[in-house]
Design an enzyme around this catalytic site. Sequence first.
Site, mmCIF file in Angstrom:
data_model
loop_
_atom_site.group_PDB
_atom_site.id
_atom_site.type_symbol
_atom_site.label_atom_id
_atom_site.label_comp_id
_atom_site.label_asym_id
_atom_site.label_seq_id
_atom_site.Cartn_x
_atom_site.Cartn_y
_atom_site.Cartn_z
ATOM 1 N N ARG A 232 54.195 -21.525 94.024
ATOM 2 C CA ARG A 232 55.647 -21.701 94.100
ATOM 3 C C ARG A 232 56.293 -20.491 93.427
ATOM 4 O O ARG A 232 56.658 -20.522 92.281
ATOM 5 C CB ARG A 232 56.054 -23.007 93.438
ATOM 6 C CG ARG A 232 55.231 -24.154 93.961
ATOM 7 C CD ARG A 232 55.854 -25.298 94.646
ATOM 8 N NE ARG A 232 57.227 -25.474 94.813
ATOM 9 C CZ ARG A 232 57.861 -26.571 94.371
ATOM 10 N NH1 ARG A 232 57.223 -27.423 93.638
ATOM 11 N NH2 ARG A 232 59.122 -26.747 94.640
ATOM 12 N N CYS B 52 55.557 -29.593 90.958
ATOM 13 C CA CYS B 52 54.515 -30.265 91.742
ATOM 14 C C CYS B 52 53.486 -29.249 92.255
ATOM 15 O O CYS B 52 53.782 -28.093 92.438
ATOM 16 C CB CYS B 52 55.140 -30.940 92.957
ATOM 17 S SG CYS B 52 56.219 -32.275 92.491
ATOM 18 N N ASP C 9 60.454 -32.403 102.494
ATOM 19 C CA ASP C 9 60.300 -33.496 101.521
ATOM 20 C C ASP C 9 60.140 -34.845 102.197
ATOM 21 O O ASP C 9 59.793 -35.821 101.538
ATOM 22 C CB ASP C 9 61.529 -33.571 100.603
ATOM 23 C CG ASP C 9 61.632 -32.348 99.741
ATOM 24 O OD1 ASP C 9 62.692 -32.146 99.117
ATOM 25 O OD2 ASP C 9 60.673 -31.567 99.705
ATOM 26 N N LYS D 261 68.516 -35.958 93.437
ATOM 27 C CA LYS D 261 67.723 -35.259 92.401
ATOM 28 C C LYS D 261 67.890 -33.755 92.563
ATOM 29 O O LYS D 261 68.149 -33.044 91.591
ATOM 30 C CB LYS D 261 66.243 -35.617 92.556
ATOM 31 C CG LYS D 261 65.302 -34.704 91.761
ATOM 32 C CD LYS D 261 63.848 -35.034 91.945
ATOM 33 C CE LYS D 261 63.223 -34.303 93.082
ATOM 34 N NZ LYS D 261 62.868 -32.892 92.842
ATOM 35 N N ASN D 262 67.771 -33.263 93.819
ATOM 36 C CA ASN D 262 67.760 -31.809 94.006
ATOM 37 C C ASN D 262 69.131 -31.168 93.880
ATOM 38 O O ASN D 262 69.258 -29.958 93.947
ATOM 39 C CB ASN D 262 67.092 -31.472 95.346
ATOM 40 C CG ASN D 262 65.610 -31.783 95.275
ATOM 41 O OD1 ASN D 262 65.076 -32.002 94.185
ATOM 42 N ND2 ASN D 262 64.954 -31.837 96.419
ATOM 43 N N ARG E 274 59.755 -39.204 88.676
ATOM 44 C CA ARG E 274 60.589 -38.002 88.522
ATOM 45 C C ARG E 274 61.735 -38.007 89.528
ATOM 46 O O ARG E 274 62.763 -37.395 89.299
ATOM 47 C CB ARG E 274 59.748 -36.742 88.773
ATOM 48 C CG ARG E 274 58.771 -36.425 87.678
ATOM 49 C CD ARG E 274 58.136 -35.099 87.921
ATOM 50 N NE ARG E 274 59.130 -34.112 88.307
ATOM 51 C CZ ARG E 274 58.819 -32.969 88.915
ATOM 52 N NH1 ARG E 274 57.574 -32.697 89.208
ATOM 53 N NH2 ARG E 274 59.761 -32.114 89.228
HETATM 54 C C1 EPZ Z 1 63.561 -27.071 96.694
HETATM 55 O O1 EPZ Z 1 62.475 -26.422 96.080
HETATM 56 C C2 EPZ Z 1 63.360 -28.544 96.404
HETATM 57 N N1 EPZ Z 1 63.332 -28.741 94.957
HETATM 58 C C3 EPZ Z 1 62.045 -29.024 97.008
HETATM 59 O O2 EPZ Z 1 61.977 -30.428 96.805
HETATM 60 C C4 EPZ Z 1 62.071 -28.743 98.507
HETATM 61 O O3 EPZ Z 1 60.827 -29.132 99.053
HETATM 62 C C5 EPZ Z 1 62.315 -27.249 98.740
HETATM 63 O O4 EPZ Z 1 63.555 -26.869 98.109
HETATM 64 C C6 EPZ Z 1 62.383 -26.890 100.203
HETATM 65 O O5 EPZ Z 1 63.409 -27.565 100.809
HETATM 66 C C7 EPZ Z 1 64.503 -28.710 94.288
HETATM 67 O O6 EPZ Z 1 65.560 -28.532 94.871
HETATM 68 C C8 EPZ Z 1 64.426 -28.931 92.807
HETATM 69 P P1 EPZ Z 1 62.451 -23.139 98.205
HETATM 70 P P2 EPZ Z 1 62.512 -24.813 95.920
HETATM 71 O O7 EPZ Z 1 62.811 -22.030 97.286
HETATM 72 O O8 EPZ Z 1 63.911 -24.376 95.766
HETATM 73 C C9 EPZ Z 1 59.306 -19.763 99.218
HETATM 74 C C10 EPZ Z 1 61.044 -32.439 96.066
HETATM 75 O O9 EPZ Z 1 60.086 -33.083 96.500
HETATM 76 N N2 EPZ Z 1 59.893 -19.043 98.060
HETATM 77 O O10 EPZ Z 1 63.470 -23.620 99.212
HETATM 78 O O11 EPZ Z 1 61.527 -24.442 94.894
HETATM 79 C C11 EPZ Z 1 58.541 -21.016 98.779
HETATM 80 O O12 EPZ Z 1 57.201 -20.689 98.458
HETATM 81 C C12 EPZ Z 1 60.937 -30.941 95.939
HETATM 82 O O13 EPZ Z 1 62.155 -32.924 95.741
HETATM 83 C C13 EPZ Z 1 59.514 -17.731 97.828
HETATM 84 O O14 EPZ Z 1 58.698 -17.168 98.548
HETATM 85 O O15 EPZ Z 1 61.974 -24.381 97.356
HETATM 86 C C14 EPZ Z 1 58.633 -21.896 100.003
HETATM 87 O O16 EPZ Z 1 57.598 -21.564 100.918
HETATM 88 C C15 EPZ Z 1 59.559 -30.420 96.304
HETATM 89 N N3 EPZ Z 1 60.042 -17.065 96.775
HETATM 90 C C16 EPZ Z 1 59.978 -21.510 100.638
HETATM 91 O O17 EPZ Z 1 60.366 -20.274 100.030
HETATM 92 C C17 EPZ Z 1 60.974 -17.636 95.947
HETATM 93 O O18 EPZ Z 1 61.451 -16.968 95.012
HETATM 94 C C18 EPZ Z 1 61.086 -22.518 100.357
HETATM 95 O O19 EPZ Z 1 61.103 -22.765 98.946
HETATM 96 C C19 EPZ Z 1 61.348 -18.973 96.196
HETATM 97 C C20 EPZ Z 1 60.805 -19.657 97.256
#
Ligand code: EPZ
Length: 419
Positions: A121, A116, A306, A22-23, A398
Amino acid sequence: MRKIIINGGKPLTGEVAVSGAKNSVVALIPAIILADDLVVLDGVPAISDVDSLIDIMATMGASIKRDGETLEIDPRGVKDMPMPYGKINSLRASYYFYGSLLGRFGQAVVGLPGGCDLGPRPIDLHLKAFEAMGATISYEGEMMRIATAGKPLHGAHIYMDTVSVGATINTMIAATKAKGRTIIENAAREPEIIDVATLLNNMGAHIRGAGTNVITIEGVEKLHGTRHQVIPDRIEAGTYIAMAAAIGKGIRVTNVLYEHLESYISKLEEMGVRMTVEEDAVFVEEQGKLKAVSVKTSPYPGFATDLQQPITPLLLMAQGQGNISDTIYEKRINHVPELARMGANISVLGGRIVYQGPNQLSGAPVKATDLRAGAALVIAGLMAQGTTEITNIEFILRGYSNIIEKLRELGADITLVED
Ligand code: EPZ
């Protein structure tokens, strides 16, 4: 509203095949907007996030043919227009359209994304990267405009303050056709990032270092078509492996890339889970007594955030006590009260999840609060004595393709009903 009903305690056995990631696919589909020809994706999972993305792409003018797990996308008809507002809010990953619309048209006008409930986020790292490449961000009501005012994006040297999967991929997508070189430091290293880079390079991009913490992108003028196989979903695989260890009497989980799950599998081995890692499958035996362990999530190749929810029901049947701390989403705890309602000795203490096993869970009415919490409740329902009713199951659909059929194949007494 639809719900899932599970009559638990049935021993499960057989084989379950993992679908495409999915991701990865939620980034691959928007990235195809950069191509000036047909792109075919194989191994696309049957999940509602893909349905939403296909709707958005079609609304914007792409023509898409879907045949089972194969998607044929012709992006040439995509128009330079504001994103369709309603759909955008259905999934957070719609932010990948920012990078691809910016890369193709020099502007993206979008509603702010949904996703979610895992606490705030933000997308500040995505926007910071786009600004470094020459875009400006402005807000008009709920819409946000990211635009380069006619000039193409230019390369930049970007340091990610936080390791972010989305910001890394979005920057890579936007940089693909930018003028000059872009370097992303402190990049995320998830396998899905490599998968997106592989697609873009096969379309003619020049991306090096995906999967390491420094990614270099040399901008190119044009991107042609290609055919691409989506990598297997390591999170779906981990979910079924935990389920197999919790309630299985011998289950083979197939289409698994072991190297994507090393930290997860070593944690299961620490518990004493008996399994055999095969060429592209994991065979999970019926388990004896397991040892309670503690889990701490971290960016890839660490223990995936995850997977901390899906592994929890298995932890609950182990002997002893342990704790789970999610360093990426400290608010990823909404499954805890639902599991407690099923009789689990689990709670949140000082920002960590603490549990005491073993637990014999009992069926109860519970609600899925996010995708992976929902998966944890499905596993708990399969383990519990009695009937479990799960509401808010749209979250589960999803990210887990054909989950009802896959579990039924294994012998589960599980039904999806319209309420
Ligand atoms: C991806 O989300 C995945 N989703 C998430 O999977 C996964 O949990 C996450 O990566 C972490 O591995 C998809 O790929 C669609 P991040 P993403 O940017 O990219 C902070 C699932 O269950 N951050 O790696 O949104 C954020 O708050 C989903 O399949 C900022 O501060 O996550 C978090 O603490 C849930 N500013 C950390 O970074 C930003 O601009 C990691 O988030 C972006 C993120």
